[in-house]
Design a protein around this motif. Sequence first.
Motif, PDB file in Angstrom:
ATOM      1  N   GLY A  21     -26.119  60.574  18.726  1.00 47.76           N
ATOM      2  CA  GLY A  21     -25.310  61.681  18.195  1.00 47.76           C
ATOM      3  C   GLY A  21     -23.864  61.571  18.631  1.00 47.76           C
ATOM      4  O   GLY A  21     -22.943  61.865  17.864  1.00 47.76           O
ATOM      5  N   HIS A  22     -23.650  61.132  19.862  1.00 51.98           N
ATOM      6  CA  HIS A  22     -22.297  60.921  20.372  1.00 51.98           C
ATOM      7  C   HIS A  22     -21.649  59.727  19.674  1.00 51.98           C
ATOM      8  O   HIS A  22     -20.450  59.744  19.372  1.00 51.98           O
ATOM      9  N   ALA A  23     -22.441  58.682  19.403  1.00 51.17           N
ATOM     10  CA  ALA A  23     -21.926  57.531  18.651  1.00 51.17           C
ATOM     11  C   ALA A  23     -21.455  57.970  17.266  1.00 51.17           C
ATOM     12  O   ALA A  23     -20.401  57.542  16.780  1.00 51.17           O
ATOM     13  N   LEU A  24     -22.231  58.838  16.627  1.00 50.29           N
ATOM     14  CA  LEU A  24     -21.836  59.387  15.329  1.00 50.29           C
ATOM     15  C   LEU A  24     -20.487  60.083  15.414  1.00 50.29           C
ATOM     16  O   LEU A  24     -19.608  59.874  14.571  1.00 50.29           O
ATOM     17  N   LEU A  25     -20.274  60.887  16.444  1.00 50.86           N
ATOM     18  CA  LEU A  25     -19.020  61.616  16.592  1.00 50.86           C
ATOM     19  C   LEU A  25     -17.822  60.689  16.751  1.00 50.86           C
ATOM     20  O   LEU A  25     -16.702  61.041  16.371  1.00 50.86           O
ATOM     21  N   SER A  64     -39.947  54.146  20.665  1.00 55.43           N
ATOM     22  CA  SER A  64     -39.627  55.545  20.382  1.00 55.43           C
ATOM     23  C   SER A  64     -39.294  55.676  18.901  1.00 55.43           C
ATOM     24  O   SER A  64     -38.601  54.823  18.349  1.00 55.43           O
ATOM     25  N   ARG A  65     -39.767  56.730  18.266  1.00 57.67           N
ATOM     26  CA  ARG A  65     -39.530  56.943  16.841  1.00 57.67           C
ATOM     27  C   ARG A  65     -39.316  58.433  16.570  1.00 57.67           C
ATOM     28  O   ARG A  65     -39.747  59.288  17.337  1.00 57.67           O
ATOM     29  N   GLY A  66     -38.672  58.713  15.448  1.00 59.69           N
ATOM     30  CA  GLY A  66     -38.503  60.083  14.996  1.00 59.69           C
ATOM     31  C   GLY A  66     -39.569  60.422  13.971  1.00 59.69           C
ATOM     32  O   GLY A  66     -39.540  59.885  12.854  1.00 59.69           O
ATOM     33  N   GLU A  67     -40.527  61.279  14.333  1.00 60.54           N
ATOM     34  CA  GLU A  67     -41.593  61.687  13.410  1.00 60.54           C
ATOM     35  C   GLU A  67     -41.029  62.697  12.421  1.00 60.54           C
ATOM     36  O   GLU A  67     -40.472  63.730  12.815  1.00 60.54           O
ATOM     37  N   CYS A  68     -41.176  62.427  11.118  1.00 57.90           N
ATOM     38  CA  CYS A  68     -40.558  63.251  10.082  1.00 57.90           C
ATOM     39  C   CYS A  68     -41.613  64.060   9.328  1.00 57.90           C
ATOM     40  O   CYS A  68     -42.612  63.512   8.856  1.00 57.90           O
ATOM     41  N   ILE A  69     -41.373  65.360   9.222  1.00 58.72           N
ATOM     42  CA  ILE A  69     -42.241  66.259   8.461  1.00 58.72           C
ATOM     43  C   ILE A  69     -41.518  66.597   7.163  1.00 58.72           C
ATOM     44  O   ILE A  69     -40.404  67.125   7.180  1.00 58.72           O
ATOM     45  N   ARG A 111     -19.245  66.052   6.231  1.00 64.50           N
ATOM     46  CA  ARG A 111     -19.458  67.423   6.729  1.00 64.50           C
ATOM     47  C   ARG A 111     -20.307  67.443   7.997  1.00 64.50           C
ATOM     48  O   ARG A 111     -20.288  68.417   8.749  1.00 64.50           O
ATOM     49  N   ILE A 112     -21.048  66.364   8.242  1.00 64.60           N
ATOM     50  CA  ILE A 112     -21.931  66.310   9.401  1.00 64.60           C
ATOM     51  C   ILE A 112     -21.152  66.394  10.712  1.00 64.60           C
ATOM     52  O   ILE A 112     -21.668  66.849  11.729  1.00 64.60           O
ATOM     53  N   PHE A 113     -19.876  65.971  10.690  1.00 65.57           N
ATOM     54  CA  PHE A 113     -19.095  65.956  11.927  1.00 65.57           C
ATOM     55  C   PHE A 113     -18.864  67.369  12.477  1.00 65.57           C
ATOM     56  O   PHE A 113     -18.879  67.585  13.690  1.00 65.57           O
ATOM     57  N   ASP A 114     -18.639  68.324  11.587  1.00 64.05           N
ATOM     58  CA  ASP A 114     -18.414  69.699  12.042  1.00 64.05           C
ATOM     59  C   ASP A 114     -19.642  70.239  12.767  1.00 64.05           C
ATOM     60  O   ASP A 114     -19.530  70.911  13.797  1.00 64.05           O
ATOM     61  N   VAL A 115     -20.817  69.940  12.223  1.00 67.30           N
ATOM     62  CA  VAL A 115     -22.062  70.378  12.861  1.00 67.30           C
ATOM     63  C   VAL A 115     -22.260  69.637  14.176  1.00 67.30           C
ATOM     64  O   VAL A 115     -22.635  70.226  15.191  1.00 67.30           O
ATOM     65  N   ALA A 116     -21.980  68.329  14.164  1.00 71.95           N
ATOM     66  CA  ALA A 116     -22.214  67.496  15.345  1.00 71.95           C
ATOM     67  C   ALA A 116     -21.377  67.954  16.531  1.00 71.95           C
ATOM     68  O   ALA A 116     -21.853  67.957  17.681  1.00 71.95           O
ATOM     69  N   THR A 170     -29.097  61.331  32.471  1.00 68.74           N
ATOM     70  CA  THR A 170     -29.829  60.422  31.590  1.00 68.74           C
ATOM     71  C   THR A 170     -30.156  60.995  30.217  1.00 68.74           C
ATOM     72  O   THR A 170     -30.401  60.239  29.287  1.00 68.74           O
ATOM     73  N   SER A 171     -30.190  62.324  30.064  1.00 68.35           N
ATOM     74  CA  SER A 171     -30.533  62.910  28.763  1.00 68.35           C
ATOM     75  C   SER A 171     -29.549  62.463  27.692  1.00 68.35           C
ATOM     76  O   SER A 171     -28.355  62.304  27.957  1.00 68.35           O
ATOM     77  N   GLU A 172     -30.054  62.279  26.464  1.00 69.77           N
ATOM     78  CA  GLU A 172     -29.213  61.790  25.374  1.00 69.77           C
ATOM     79  C   GLU A 172     -29.154  62.789  24.225  1.00 69.77           C
ATOM     80  O   GLU A 172     -30.089  63.555  23.988  1.00 69.77           O
ATOM     81  N   PHE A 173     -28.050  62.735  23.522  1.00 72.31           N
ATOM     82  CA  PHE A 173     -27.784  63.590  22.363  1.00 72.31           C
ATOM     83  C   PHE A 173     -28.043  62.758  21.111  1.00 72.31           C
ATOM     84  O   PHE A 173     -27.346  61.782  20.852  1.00 72.31           O
ATOM     85  N   TYR A 174     -29.075  63.138  20.344  1.00 72.52           N
ATOM     86  CA  TYR A 174     -29.534  62.313  19.225  1.00 72.52           C
ATOM     87  C   TYR A 174     -29.000  62.791  17.880  1.00 72.52           C
ATOM     88  O   TYR A 174     -28.761  63.990  17.677  1.00 72.52           O
TER      89      TYR A 174
END
Length: 290
Positions: A90-94, A152-157, A209-214, A231-235
């Motif tokens: 998430g930080h990389a995105l920013l 590690s994976r993101g499970e999508c519903i 627009r994702i940047f404003d939310v991020a 160690t916690s990460e922002f995804y």
Amino acid sequence: MGSRFGSLKQLHYITSNNYSIIDFSIYDAISAGFNTIVFIVRDEILEDFKIRYENRLDDSITMHFIIQDINDIPGHHKSELDRKKPWGTGHALLSLENVIENNFALINADDFYGKDAFKTMHDALFNAKSTDNNFFIGYPLKNTLSNNGTVSRGECIMDDKGFLMDIHERGEIKMQSNGIIDYTLSDKEKGTLLPETTVSMNFWGLSPRIFDVAKIQFDNFLENLSKNDNTSEFYITTIVDHTIKNGLMNCKMLSTKSQWYGITYKSDIDEVSNKISDFVSQDIYPEILW
């Protein structure tokens, strides 16, 4: 930085012509119609990427090299934190905010997504008639596991129209000898997942627009971070999850005919290298990319 791999896996050669997975992703992206490539790197590997790519691609392709700086956080948090590990995807995105003006795709440099995935994403992002905001390429979990360790994976519903309703980060996923795929919950108990479970492999198609939310979500993440937590990460998944739960933007799953391959451990290299060699022998890729 490849903690489980042991070195900088993003530039690790997987072919006899000294190509890495990222080279095939760049080739596929350009073939699909993308004409700007942005590399998000840490300061200590910036020169490695510049030496490898600055004079390698056609002049029609614009390149940017962006540093994901650990110290690039809102000012009111800086005096409180002593961080050594990167803040996460998430930080990389920013870090892209100042170079992105249009819809864009975002990938992991060490994942092989395939030609169809890039073409599908490009067409979705730049379809003038589309009213969808964000996208991701979905893969069945069974096709994204490693034989050499946990992932590690993101499970999508999803809803019945293919829009993302919920996404959960799952860690320590592994296929057991009895065929059951399990993962570790936060309390160290085991959960199970179905082989056909849709997962995100961090191939996102996003609106600026994702940047404003991020930015708001990253500030909230820092506010709620324990002073002793380094160690916690922002995804990215945290950001996307917030947009869909609060009705800010939607996120549609895109299916692909492409097969995903990735390198988590050094022992994964041979399998990926053999697959790429097969693609070259089938003329899916040329022996010389550029």
